[in-house]
Structures are given as structure tokens and as C-alpha cells.
Write a protein that holds these residues in place. Structure first.
Motif, mmCIF file in Angstrom:
data_model
loop_
_atom_site.group_PDB
_atom_site.id
_atom_site.type_symbol
_atom_site.label_atom_id
_atom_site.label_comp_id
_atom_site.label_asym_id
_atom_site.label_seq_id
_atom_site.Cartn_x
_atom_site.Cartn_y
_atom_site.Cartn_z
ATOM 1 N N GLU A 374 0.533 -1.692 0.303
ATOM 2 C CA GLU A 374 -0.079 0.449 0.094
ATOM 3 C C GLU A 374 0.581 1.394 0.206
ATOM 4 N N THR A 375 1.993 1.172 1.252
ATOM 5 C CA THR A 375 3.485 2.576 1.140
ATOM 6 C C THR A 375 3.475 2.218 -0.393
ATOM 7 N N HIS A 460 4.641 -9.708 -12.894
ATOM 8 C CA HIS A 460 3.851 -10.130 -13.285
ATOM 9 C C HIS A 460 3.543 -11.372 -13.021
ATOM 10 N N ARG A 461 4.719 -12.065 -12.242
ATOM 11 C CA ARG A 461 4.472 -13.166 -12.431
ATOM 12 C C ARG A 461 4.043 -13.614 -11.184
ATOM 13 N N TYR A 462 3.722 -12.552 -10.310
ATOM 14 C CA TYR A 462 3.885 -12.423 -8.937
ATOM 15 C C TYR A 462 2.200 -11.650 -8.432
ATOM 16 N N GLU A 467 -2.173 -8.149 -5.449
ATOM 17 C CA GLU A 467 -3.083 -6.816 -5.633
ATOM 18 C C GLU A 467 -3.548 -5.496 -4.730
ATOM 19 N N PRO A 468 -2.852 -5.835 -3.572
ATOM 20 C CA PRO A 468 -2.655 -4.675 -2.691
ATOM 21 C C PRO A 468 -2.394 -3.421 -3.279
ATOM 22 N N TYR A 473 -2.591 1.497 -6.738
ATOM 23 C CA TYR A 473 -2.141 2.591 -7.145
ATOM 24 C C TYR A 473 -2.854 2.977 -8.605
ATOM 25 N N TYR A 474 -3.748 1.718 -8.739
ATOM 26 C CA TYR A 474 -4.785 1.810 -10.514
ATOM 27 C C TYR A 474 -6.192 2.069 -9.950
ATOM 28 N N GLY A 475 -6.190 1.382 -8.287
ATOM 29 C CA GLY A 475 -7.831 2.192 -8.150
ATOM 30 C C GLY A 475 -7.951 3.840 -7.727
#
Length: 475
Positions: A374-375, A460-462, A467-468, A473-475
Motif C-alpha cells: 500500500e505504501t 507479473h509472475r507475482y 493485488e494490494p 495504485y490503479y484504483g
């Protein structure tokens, strides 16, 4: 020492009079003042000020007080390493380790220095000495993992797993978790690797707090201070002595620095952290601080002279030095105003790859936002805003380089970078892995390899574990 001189120093320390402290300690060194066992502490003060010449004089004075004391000699080796004298530090410490081969602190020190210099076989030998004596040394496992490619059936991996499963001192657990995560990532065990990295991050996060509000307030203040302010014209004349490379950690800044440092006219400065001293002397990061500084009768030339002096403490005077100080995005207004001939290069990388690379890197210092997804997202958003702002304000002075484009077509992009730096083209910059120099970042192993696209898509492998970051970042 008489009470009066010491009282003068204490008064200067209380008022943070950096120039006065430096001048006073230089005078004491010149006069060979007897200060008891205080020279080690004075050397540390000078080192914090970036006055490496004086710091080394002070630590040598400390050693001279007890020339046969191993710890006094080791203190000199440590100071040499901090001052960027890697070969001198190794030469100073090697006889100490030869005399005391069971001294694991010395063995780890020699391993770290050898790794930074690209002497990986020596580094493995020294780190092996440490682990034979203390297999729970998390920092040694961490630094060894950075230069070792683990494989299935690797005896070293089995040994690392066994160590991680035992009771480990709290101070070693985080570093050991990152080492294990790197090993598991090497063999493609994605889920278990992520769990190890997450465990390490949680341990560090509890100790290194990130002040998100302060980070955001500083970025806001920089934009507000420089918005609409006229900046000097960028005189892109050949031969600038100052080169700035910035961008998020793990975005390719070390690769660009290493490429530039492969040029015979350039030295790689790494994270010099000199700009923060300039900002401190100026009284702030904005144009108002510079104006107030000028009103005191002290001009911009003094600040530029201080920058050059502190850089010159690490490199030959007049050398073209690449400065890739972290968080330079907050100080580009000072750079643009004080050094109008200095080119700036900003690295950008796929956000998910960059976020993952930051999350799985154990940063020795700074970067407090990197221990939480998140940070990381919050800080990335601030840097995006600053990039957009400075790109509009600096125009052609700022060269934006996409990491993916750089490693896909390195000949084109490195040529562009060299040209932007005002340098003649040189084929050596296209093969930076062949350049022998000290590298202090976590990219110590990567820069010794030919430029490769292998890191593209690493995050992208992870993605299912990230998702956090993605949501914030995109949300």
C-alpha cells in the motif's frame, strides 16, 4: 583537551553549525591537539558531513593512539570503505583477517567489499567463512544470495532452508527471510518465495516507520513552490561536470549510471546524498529559500561550490560524476537553478515490475515506503506526479528513459543518454558489464551481466500476490 575548545565544539553541534564544526576539527587536526580517545567520534561527525579527507585524518589519528589495537585498525578500514576507497579498505582489513581468521565481522566485511568490487569468488569464500562459524548470520546470507544463482538440488539452498527453519536472533530474521525469498524465486517457487519476502517486509516495517503524510506534504510543497517559477535556460554545452540520474529505486538507474561510468570521462557517484546538504545550507527546497539565502549576502556560487567540494571529496576535482541520489525528484528545482548546465535523466519502469522489485529488495537504509504494498503504491503515485511536473517544467533538459526500451534496444538508448549527457560517443558505454568499478546498490550482480530483457515482466509472475499494490495504485 582543555574544557574551552570542547565547549566550543559542543555549542556548534547544538546549533548544527556544520561549517564551524568542520573548521574547528580541521584546526585541531592541524595542531595535533590531544583529545584522548575522542578522534573516533570526531571522525564520525566529519563523515556525516561528507568531509571524507578530514574524517580519514581523524580516524588515522584515532588509530595512531593505539597502533597495535585491531579494532582501531578495523575502524580505519570501515571509514575507507565508507569514503569510497574500496581497494584501500580491503588492503587495510585483509591483514587483520589473516591474523584472526575466526573473526566473522572481518570476514563479512571483506566479503561485502569483494562483492561490491565484483570479486564474487573472493566474496563467496569470505561469506563461507562467516557461515561456517555462524550459519544464522542473516546479513551474510542476504549478501551471498545477491551474487549466487540458486538451483534445484543446490546444497547451498538446502543449507539456507535448514537455517531459516531454526531459531534465529530477531536482528537476523528479516535479512534471512529476504535471502530465502531470493533463493526460492531463483528456482521458481513463486508462492513460497512471496511468503518469505512478505515475512521479511513485515519484520522491517515494524522497525522502520513510513510517514505517508510527510512524504505527501513534501511532494505537494515542491510542486507548489516551483510552479510558475522561471528556471534558467538549459545551456546544453558539451563538457558538463555534473550529471543527474533519477527515478524510483530498481527502475534502471544503476544500469544507466554504470553505462555512463563506462565512459572514460565519467565517474559513477552512486547515491551521493550531497543535495540534501545543499538544501540544508540553502534553508529549504524552494525558490523562496534560495532568495532568502541570497539576501544574507551569500550567493548561489557558494552552494554550487559546496556541492563540488563534497563531490570532490570522493572523486578527483573536475571529474564528471553521475549523481543518482535517492529522492532527487524533490530537489530538481535546486539542481535546475544552481546548475543550469547539468543534464538530468529520469528512468521509468513498468509500475508492477518496479513495485515487485522494491518489495523484494532489502534496502539497507532509507526507502521506508518499500515494506508495504500500500505504501509503495502511495509513494509511486507521488513520484508520478513529480515526474509529470518536472517533465513539463524542464523540457528538453530532462531525458525520460523507459527501462523496457533501454534493455530492448540498448545501443540506441545508451547512445541517446551519452549524447544527452554532452559526451562524445564511446563503445565502452554499450558493454557496461565489462567495466570494473565498485557498485554499492542491490544491483551489484545484475550490472556485471550483459544487458538483458530478463527482468521485464518479473512482477507479473507475482500479480496474484500484488493485488494490494494494484488496487491502491490503479484504483
Amino acid at each position: 583537551m582543555t574544557p574551552a575548545p570542547l565547549a566550543d565544539l559542543q555549542a556548534m553541534i547544538a546549533t548544527r553549525d556544520r561549517r564551524g564544526i568542520n573548521a574547528l576539527l580541521a584546526d585541531w587536526l592541524d595542531r595535533d591537539l590531544v583529545v584522548g580517545d575522542r578522534w573516533a567520534a570526531f571522525a564520525e561527525i566529519l563523515a556525516q558531513h561528507g568531509e571524507w579527507t578530514l574524517a580519514l585524518r581523524a580516524v588515522r589519528r584515532h588509530r595512531a593512539a593505539a597502533p597495535d589495537d585491531r579494532m582501531h585498525r578495523f575502524a580505519e578500514a570501515v571509514m575507507l570503505a565508507r569514503a569510497g576507497r574500496n581497494a584501500d579498505a580491503r588492503a587495510c582489513a585483509a591483514p587483520l583477517l589473516e591474523a584472526s581468521p575466526r573473526e566473522i565481522r572481518l570476514a563479512h566485511f571483506m566479503g561485502a567489499l569483494s562483492s561490491e568490487a565484483g570479486l564474487f569468488d573472493d566474496a563467496r569464500r569470505y561469506f563461507g567463512m562467516v557461515l561456517d562459524a555462524d550459519p544464522r548470520s542473516g546479513q551474510t546470507w542476504l549478501e551471498l544470495s545477491a551474487i549466487h544463482r540458486f538451483t534445484q538440488g543446490d546444497p547451498l539452498l538446502a543449507r539456507l532452508r535448514l537455517t531459516a527453519a531454526t531459531a534465529v536472533p530477531d536482528g537476523a530474521r528479516a535479512a534471512l527471510s529476504y535471502a530465502l525469498g531470493k533463493a526460492l524465486d531463483d528456482i521458481g517457487d513463486i508462492d513460497t518465495a512471496f511468503a518469505a519476502f512478505a515475512q521479511g517486509a513485515a519484520l522491517v516495517r515494524a522497525e522502520r516507520r513510513y510517514d505517508a503524510a510527510a512524504d505527501r506534504a513534501q511532494a505537494d510543497a515542491v510542486v507548489a513552490a516551483w510552479d510558475g517559477v522561471a528556471l534558467p535556460h538549459f545551456d546544453h554545452a558539451p563538457g558538463p561536470t555534473r550529471l543527474f540520474v533519477t527515478g524510483l529505486p530498481r527502475s534502471g538507474t544503476t544500469l544507466v549510471e554504470h553505462s555512463l561510468a563506462s565512459h572514460p570521462a565519467v565517474a559513477g557517484g552512486g547515491e551521493l546524498n550531497v543535495l540534501s546538504t545543499i538544501a540544508q545550507d540553502a534553508g529549504g527546497l524552494g525558490p523562496d529559500a534560495l532568495a532568502a539565502f541570497t539576501r544574507t549576502g551569500r550567493g548561489h556560487a557558494e552552494l554550487v561550490g559546496l556541492y563540488d567540494h563534497l563531490v570532490g571529496e570522493r572523486f578527483a576535482p573536475g571529474a564528471r560524476v553521475v549523481d543518482k541520489t535517492l529522492d532527487a525528484s524533490r530537489m530538481l528545482g535546486l539542481v535546475a537553478t544552481l546548475m543550469p548546465d547539468a543534464p538530468i535523466i529520469w528512468l521509468r519502469r513498468d509500475p508492477l515490475d518496479a513495485a515487485w522489485s522494491c518489495f523484494h529488495t532489502y534496502f539497507a537504509r532509507g526507502v521506508p515506503w518499500s515494506w508495504s504494498q500500500e505504501t509503495i503504491a502511495a509513494h509511486f503515485a507521488l513520484e508520478d506526479r513529480l515526474f509529470t511536473f518536472w517533465q513539463a517544467r524542464l523540457g528538453s533538459r530532462l531525458l525520460c528513459v523507459d527501462y523496457e526500451a533501454l534493455v530492448t534496444d540498448p545501443d540506441v538508448w545508451i547512445s541517446n543518454i551519452v549524447a544527452h549527457a554532452g559526451l562524445p560517443q564511446d563503445r565502452r558505454t554499450l558493454s557496461p558489464h565489462k567495466t570494473e568499478r565498485v557498485v554499492l546498490t542491490s544491483s551489484v550482480a545484475q550490472v556485471r551481466q550483459p544487458i538483458s530483457r530478463s527482468a521485464i515482466g518479473s512482477g507479473h509472475r507475482y500479480s496474484r500476490h500484488l493485488e494490494p499494490f494494484l488496487n491502491n495504485y490503479y484504483g
